[in-house]
Design a protein around this motif. Structure first.
Motif, short mmCIF file in Angstrom:
data_model
loop_
_atom_site.label_atom_id
_atom_site.label_comp_id
_atom_site.label_asym_id
_atom_site.label_seq_id
_atom_site.Cartn_x
_atom_site.Cartn_y
_atom_site.Cartn_z
N VAL A 80 0.85 -1.20 0.00
CA VAL A 80 0.00 0.00 0.00
C VAL A 80 0.88 1.25 0.00
CG1 VAL A 80 -1.65 1.35 1.38
CG2 VAL A 80 -2.01 -1.11 1.04
N ARG A 81 1.88 1.30 0.85
CA ARG A 81 2.72 2.49 0.98
C ARG A 81 3.66 2.68 -0.22
NH1 ARG A 81 5.85 2.75 5.98
NH2 ARG A 81 5.66 4.99 5.78
N ASP A 82 4.12 1.59 -0.83
CA ASP A 82 5.07 1.69 -1.94
C ASP A 82 4.43 1.80 -3.32
OD1 ASP A 82 7.10 1.49 -0.13
OD2 ASP A 82 7.82 -0.47 -0.79
N CYS A 83 3.24 1.25 -3.49
CA CYS A 83 2.69 1.11 -4.84
C CYS A 83 1.40 1.89 -5.09
CB CYS A 83 2.44 -0.36 -5.16
SG CYS A 83 3.95 -1.35 -5.11
N TYR A 84 0.68 2.25 -4.05
CA TYR A 84 -0.61 2.91 -4.24
C TYR A 84 -0.45 4.43 -4.17
CZ TYR A 84 -3.16 -1.47 -3.99
OH TYR A 84 -3.65 -2.72 -4.26
N PRO A 85 -1.14 5.17 -5.04
CA PRO A 85 -1.10 6.64 -4.95
C PRO A 85 -1.62 7.12 -3.60
CG PRO A 85 -2.10 5.93 -7.02
CD PRO A 85 -1.93 4.70 -6.17
N ALA A 86 -1.21 8.31 -3.20
CA ALA A 86 -1.55 8.84 -1.87
C ALA A 86 -3.04 8.82 -1.59
CB ALA A 86 -0.99 10.26 -1.72
#
Length: 194
Positions: A80-86
């Motif tokens: 979630v933190r590395d691959c998903y937009p904010a």
């Protein structure tokens, strides 16, 4: 092969087991600006809840360890933190917070601390709400149902991309022979991982 390429390949192999939204994130995450990464921080309590959610989705069986043993609880927040937009990270975070608030309101405890029977009941209810959300589109439930979709998808992806998922949950042959799409499986044999 880097981690993202490997995960993309696993996502393709899992096919429709993973939602189109998650597959899209994996295919486009290589273009995610560094400023969008790590937009949310998960508490220790939330990390425990994610681990237990994943373990309810893919529990330990007689033939293979579950999602907890495969380390999926650490995989989900990392993805979630590395691959998903904010914006999606925040939606996921808000959904997790709402889910934890529901557990505390109903059981006076964090999701990770309630009995397994109650965990299953909560996730079954959330699954049904997610299915209903496709037709009802209730704005107040958008983050909660988005959270469930992502956690379900990343649990499957993380588990079947792990060593346990590839070698114990599925039939594994380290050095495969030629490909034979019509190779007969023995009764009760697991599907192939390679």
């Amino acid at each position: 092969m880097d981690r993202r390429s490997a995960l993309r390949n696993v996502a393709i192999l899992l096919g429709t087991a993973i939602s189109a939204g998650t597959t899209d994130i994996l295919f486009s995450s290589y273009t995610l600006p560094e400023s969008e990464k790590n937009a949310v921080n998960f508490s220790a309590e939330q990390l425990k809840a994610l681990t237990e959610i994943a373990d309810v989705i893919i529990p330990t069986t007689k033939s293979s360890p579950g999602a907890k043993a495969a380390g999926v609880g650490k995989f989900i927040p990392m993805m979630v933190r590395d691959c998903y937009p904010a914006k999606q990270q925040q939606s996921f975070y808000n959904g997790l917070a709402a889910f934890e608030a529901r557990a505390k309101k109903t059981y006076k405890k964090s999701f990770a601390l309630i009995p397994l029977v109650e965990r299953k009941k909560m996730l079954t209810t959330l699954r049904q709400e997610t299915l209903d959300q496709k037709t009802n589109k209730i704005p107040e439930k958008a983050d909660l149902t988005y959270f469930f979709t992502v956690v379900r998808d990343l649990t499957s992806l993380g588990y079947f991309a792990s060593e346990i998922g590839c070698t114990q949950a599925r039939e594994y042959l380290m050095i495969p022979g030629r490909y034979d799409g019509a190779y007969p499986l023995k009764p009760g044999q697991k599907s192939w991982a390679t």
